[in-house]
Structures are given as structure tokens and as C-alpha cells.
Design a protein around this motif. Structure first.
Motif, PDB file in Angstrom:
ATOM      1  N   VAL A  85       0.833  -1.211   0.000  1.00 44.29           N
ATOM      2  CA  VAL A  85       0.000   0.000   0.000  1.00 44.29           C
ATOM      3  C   VAL A  85       0.863   1.254   0.000  1.00 44.29           C
ATOM      4  CG1 VAL A  85      -1.631   1.346   1.386  1.00 44.29           C
ATOM      5  CG2 VAL A  85      -2.015  -1.101   1.023  1.00 44.29           C
ATOM      6  N   ASP A  86       1.864   1.305   0.861  1.00 43.10           N
ATOM      7  CA  ASP A  86       2.734   2.480   0.934  1.00 43.10           C
ATOM      8  C   ASP A  86       3.555   2.656  -0.334  1.00 43.10           C
ATOM      9  OD1 ASP A  86       1.809   2.922   3.501  1.00 43.10           O
ATOM     10  OD2 ASP A  86       3.493   1.885   4.461  1.00 43.10           O
ATOM     11  N   LEU A  87       3.987   1.555  -0.924  1.00 35.13           N
ATOM     12  CA  LEU A  87       4.846   1.643  -2.101  1.00 35.13           C
ATOM     13  C   LEU A  87       4.106   2.168  -3.329  1.00 35.13           C
ATOM     14  CD1 LEU A  87       6.881  -1.676  -1.741  1.00 35.13           C
ATOM     15  CD2 LEU A  87       7.736   0.636  -1.412  1.00 35.13           C
ATOM     16  N   ILE A  88       2.816   1.845  -3.434  1.00 31.24           N
ATOM     17  CA  ILE A  88       2.087   2.263  -4.634  1.00 31.24           C
ATOM     18  C   ILE A  88       1.305   3.563  -4.459  1.00 31.24           C
ATOM     19  CG2 ILE A  88       1.885  -0.138  -5.362  1.00 31.24           C
ATOM     20  CD1 ILE A  88      -1.103  -0.013  -4.661  1.00 31.24           C
ATOM     21  N   ARG A  89       1.069   3.983  -3.211  1.00 32.45           N
ATOM     22  CA  ARG A  89       0.169   5.113  -2.960  1.00 32.45           C
ATOM     23  C   ARG A  89       0.503   6.377  -3.775  1.00 32.45           C
ATOM     24  NH1 ARG A  89      -3.554   5.843   0.847  1.00 32.45           N
ATOM     25  NH2 ARG A  89      -2.778   4.173   2.189  1.00 32.45           N
ATOM     26  N   PRO A  90       1.785   6.767  -3.937  1.00 36.66           N
ATOM     27  CA  PRO A  90       2.056   8.010  -4.671  1.00 36.66           C
ATOM     28  C   PRO A  90       1.589   7.990  -6.123  1.00 36.66           C
ATOM     29  CG  PRO A  90       3.976   7.337  -3.385  1.00 36.66           C
ATOM     30  CD  PRO A  90       3.026   6.193  -3.361  1.00 36.66           C
ATOM     31  N   ALA A  91       1.420   6.808  -6.710  1.00 36.72           N
ATOM     32  CA  ALA A  91       1.034   6.718  -8.122  1.00 36.72           C
ATOM     33  C   ALA A  91      -0.459   6.481  -8.317  1.00 36.72           C
ATOM     34  CB  ALA A  91       1.818   5.601  -8.807  1.00 36.72           C
ATOM     35  N   VAL A  92      -1.188   6.369  -7.219  1.00 32.67           N
ATOM     36  CA  VAL A  92      -2.618   6.053  -7.298  1.00 32.67           C
ATOM     37  C   VAL A  92      -3.439   7.331  -7.184  1.00 32.67           C
ATOM     38  CG1 VAL A  92      -4.539   4.805  -6.226  1.00 32.67           C
ATOM     39  CG2 VAL A  92      -2.269   3.749  -6.338  1.00 32.67           C
ATOM     40  N   GLY A  93      -4.225   7.616  -8.220  1.00 27.73           N
ATOM     41  CA  GLY A  93      -5.138   8.742  -8.212  1.00 27.73           C
ATOM     42  C   GLY A  93      -6.573   8.264  -8.098  1.00 27.73           C
ATOM     43  N   PRO A  94      -7.543   9.165  -8.136  1.00 28.88           N
ATOM     44  CA  PRO A  94      -8.949   8.791  -7.971  1.00 28.88           C
ATOM     45  C   PRO A  94      -9.452   7.765  -8.988  1.00 28.88           C
ATOM     46  CG  PRO A  94      -8.677  11.164  -7.771  1.00 28.88           C
ATOM     47  CD  PRO A  94      -7.365  10.624  -8.253  1.00 28.88           C
ATOM     48  N   SER A  95      -8.895   7.790 -10.206  1.00 27.11           N
ATOM     49  CA  SER A  95      -9.382   6.889 -11.245  1.00 27.11           C
ATOM     50  C   SER A  95      -8.394   5.773 -11.580  1.00 27.11           C
ATOM     51  CB  SER A  95      -9.705   7.672 -12.517  1.00 27.11           C
ATOM     52  OG  SER A  95      -8.544   8.324 -13.012  1.00 27.11           O
ATOM     53  N   THR A  96      -7.343   5.619 -10.778  1.00 29.85           N
ATOM     54  CA  THR A  96      -6.342   4.585 -11.037  1.00 29.85           C
ATOM     55  C   THR A  96      -6.878   3.211 -10.662  1.00 29.85           C
ATOM     56  OG1 THR A  96      -4.522   6.128 -10.617  1.00 29.85           O
ATOM     57  CG2 THR A  96      -4.009   3.776 -10.492  1.00 29.85           C
ATOM     58  N   ALA A  97      -6.722   2.251 -11.554  1.00 25.41           N
ATOM     59  CA  ALA A  97      -7.037   0.849 -11.241  1.00 25.41           C
ATOM     60  C   ALA A  97      -5.768   0.171 -10.753  1.00 25.41           C
ATOM     61  CB  ALA A  97      -7.577   0.137 -12.472  1.00 25.41           C
ATOM     62  N   ILE A  98      -5.913  -0.741  -9.813  1.00 28.58           N
ATOM     63  CA  ILE A  98      -4.763  -1.447  -9.234  1.00 28.58           C
ATOM     64  C   ILE A  98      -4.852  -2.912  -9.642  1.00 28.58           C
ATOM     65  CG2 ILE A  98      -3.556  -2.059  -7.109  1.00 28.58           C
ATOM     66  CD1 ILE A  98      -4.948   0.451  -5.848  1.00 28.58           C
ATOM     67  N   LEU A  99      -3.860  -3.370 -10.393  1.00 26.89           N
ATOM     68  CA  LEU A  99      -3.801  -4.736 -10.902  1.00 26.89           C
ATOM     69  C   LEU A  99      -2.814  -5.534 -10.069  1.00 26.89           C
ATOM     70  CD1 LEU A  99      -4.282  -6.967 -13.074  1.00 26.89           C
ATOM     71  CD2 LEU A  99      -2.512  -5.824 -14.457  1.00 26.89           C
ATOM     72  N   LEU A 100      -3.306  -6.551  -9.366  1.00 31.76           N
ATOM     73  CA  LEU A 100      -2.470  -7.376  -8.497  1.00 31.76           C
ATOM     74  C   LEU A 100      -2.188  -8.720  -9.170  1.00 31.76           C
ATOM     75  CD1 LEU A 100      -4.425  -6.762  -5.153  1.00 31.76           C
ATOM     76  CD2 LEU A 100      -2.380  -5.558  -5.941  1.00 31.76           C
ATOM     77  N   ILE A 101      -0.952  -8.913  -9.630  1.00 29.45           N
ATOM     78  CA  ILE A 101      -0.541 -10.211 -10.179  1.00 29.45           C
ATOM     79  C   ILE A 101       0.323 -10.872  -9.116  1.00 29.45           C
ATOM     80  CG2 ILE A 101       0.409 -11.463 -12.138  1.00 29.45           C
ATOM     81  CD1 ILE A 101       0.158  -9.011 -13.844  1.00 29.45           C
ATOM     82  N   GLN A 102      -0.318 -11.553  -8.189  1.00 30.50           N
ATOM     83  CA  GLN A 102       0.359 -12.086  -7.009  1.00 30.50           C
ATOM     84  C   GLN A 102      -0.223 -13.448  -6.627  1.00 30.50           C
ATOM     85  OE1 GLN A 102      -0.481  -8.466  -4.530  1.00 30.50           O
ATOM     86  NE2 GLN A 102       1.738  -8.458  -4.229  1.00 30.50           N
TER      87      GLN A 102
END
Length: 311
Positions: A85-102
Motif C-alpha cells: 500500500v505504501d509503495l504504490i500510494r504516490p502513483a494512485v489517483g482517484p481513477s487509477t485501477a490497481i492490478l495485483l498479479i500475485q
């Protein structure tokens, strides 16, 4: 589509490269491999054809990106010491989708709770791939990926990502029930990853050449199916036989957990076993074989602490 890959190792490097081939503008966050990726890109050796993925931009952290992107692709290992969460937060905006390949089950919840208004797309990669050196990825076999909106359904973003991957030759299925698909992948991961480590380094073929190990693989698979069923995610009756048969045909492969152990990196014990074992306890489903593997891996990590952090 602007995509930022966070975790540009084997999974992030491979699928980030394929998304770029499909027409996306793909940048990466590369920590320990930063210099190599800036200079030479990410070289991918693949039976589908070798290629070099040259990211649009390369960053040391997401805080350098400057503006939110359309999609953040998370290819990081699921480890307690990696604060996704902390690592990606700066790149996440209101319309950003988060794709988890894990890997693992139950891995989406912390991200969904941290970004309640963002679309979470969960993905499962059925692939034999490893990071062979700084800025180098070795793809050995398979490559199919399943994606879907979490916790269920699909979306235009998921469909668009699938289209990009298919344009690059990657078989991609859009699922409306990706949580159940996660349980299906765990049927394979839960036995083969831990047993490869605890057996002293057996490949997939070596595990299945042993009658006793094959029996153990089957027992663990059946326990995963039982937990999935109790959780309301019943799997196909033939899933165990199919997984074993498919693995027999697979190019002999060292699992990701074994590669991490041999390199002195932390292993995904909680994602691959711990979460499922805790769910089994909550649902009162007996899983003695999974409990044993989980306890032994925990003891092994205590006696042999990881020497290297994951980049």
C-alpha cells in the motif's frame, strides 16, 4: 493506457513487457535493478521469442512518478515486510485501477481497504518464469493469465488489459469470479511450492516421480479443495487430477518458493499457506498436511533467516 509496474522482477518484467508489446505505455519502478534497466531495459528469454522490454520511464520509487497513472501493476511478492500500500500510494489517483498479479488467497483485502474507491483487478499468472539476473527474465513455460474485478464481475479496464495482453500473444481470460480462480491456483501452489523447499530442492518432475511425494501433493490439493468448498468457492471435481496431469507434462521447473529459498530471500509462506490454514481453522476444516507444511516452513525460516531482501 499508462501503466506503472511496481515490482519489475520476473512477473512484473514479463507481463509489463507484454503489455508494452500490446500497445500500452509502460513505466517501471526498479529498485535494485535500476541501473541495469535504465541502461539495457529488461531482457526476456522466452520460448515464445526473446525480446527486450524498454520501459517508457524507469523510477526508483513511485514517489518519482509525478502524476497518477491509469493502472498500477503490482508484481511484488506477498510478504509481511513489503508494504504494498505504501509503495504504490504516490502513483494512485482517484481513477487509477490497481492490478495485483500475485500469489495466494485473501491478498486483495488490504489493498481494497486502503483504496476503497479504486478499482481492484486481481490476476493469476499460470507461468514458469524467474528473474535470472539484474534486468533479466527467463520464461520457461506457459504464460496464461486470468484477470477479473475484485471481488467479482468484470470491467472495461479488465477487458482493455486483456485485449492488450492478447495482442501480444498472451492467452488471457477475463473472469467474473476471480476469487474462486485464486483458490484453484492455490490447489497447485500449496503443495508444490512448500514441498520443493522441504524436499531439499526437488523440481516439479522429481516430486511427481516419487510415489510418496505424489501422494502428499494429492493430499494437500484435496485439503485446499475442502477449504475452498467450505468458503463457498467449490472447485471442479477433476481439478486435482487435472493439475497433476498438467504438471507431469510441464518442463521440469523449480518453484518460485524454492528459488527464493536458495537465493536467501524471504518466502511467501503466509500468502501460499498461512492465509489458507487460518481460513481452515476459522471454518473448522481439518487440514493436517497443510498444517504440517506450514509449521515446517516456519521452523526452517527461523533456523535459516533470509539473507537478502526482495527487490
Amino acid at each position: 493506457m499508462d501503466i506503472l509496474v511496481v515490482g519489475a522482477g520476473a512477473i512484473g518484467g514479463y507481463y509489463g513487457g507484454r503489455l508494452a508489446q500490446g500497445g500500452a505505455r509502460v513505466s517501471v519502478v526498479a529498485r535494485s535493478d535500476y541501473e541495469a534497466v535504465v541502461q539495457d531495459g529488461i531482457a526476456v528469454e522466452s520460448p515464445a521469442g526473446d525480446f527486450v522490454f524498454r520501459p517508457h520511464r524507469v523510477f526508483r520509487s513511485a514517489s518519482e512518478v509525478g502524476a497518477p497513472v491509469d493502472v498500477v501493476l503490482v508484481g511484488l511478492k506477498v510478504l509481511p515486510q513489503i508494504p504494498v500500500v505504501d509503495l504504490i500510494r504516490p502513483a494512485v489517483g482517484p481513477s487509477t485501477a490497481i492490478l495485483l498479479i500475485q500469489n495466494g488467497v485473501g491478498i486483495e483485502r488490504p489493498v481494497a481497504e486502503a483504496f476503497p474507491h479504486n478499482e481492484i483487478i486481481s490476476a493469476l499468472a499460470f507461468i514458469c518464469v524467474s528473474r535470472s539476473g539484474p534486468g533479466r527474465v527467463c520464461h520457461q513455460d506457459y504464460g496464461r493469465i486470468v484477470i477479473g474485478r475484485y471481488p467479482q464481475g468484470t470491467s472495461r479496464t479488465a477487458e482493455a488489459l486483456a485485449d492488450l495482453l492478447q495482442k501480444a500473444g498472451v492467452p488471457c481470460q477475463v473472469s467474473t469470479d476471480v476469487v474462486t480462480d485464486r483458490w484453484q491456483k492455490l490447489v497447485w501452489n500449496a503443495p508444490f511450492n512448500p514441498i520443493s523447499v522441504l524436499s531439499g530442492g526437488a523440481s516439479t518432475r522429481e516430486m511427481l516421480e516419487s510415489e510418496e511425494m505424489t501422494r502428499l501433493v494429492r493430499a494437500v490439493m484435496e485439503e485446499v479443495c475442502a477449504v475452498a468448498s467450505a468458503a463457498g468457492r467449490a472447485l471442479a471435481d477433476d481439478v486435482v487430477d487435472r493439475m497433476i496431469a498438467d504438471t507431469r507434462k510441464m518442463t521440469p521447473y523449480k518453484t518460485s518458493m524454492l528459488l527464493d529459498y536458495e537465493a536467501g530471500r524471504p518466502m511467501e509462506v503466509e500468502a501460499i499457506l498461512g492465509n489458507a490454514v487460518r481460513m481452515a481453522r476459522d471454518l473448522a476444516v481439518p487440514v493436517p498436511h497443510m498444517e504440517t507444511l506450514y509449521a515446517l516452513l516456519g521452523a526452517l525460516e527461523q533456523r535459516n533467516p533470509p539473507r537478502a531482501s526482495r527487490s
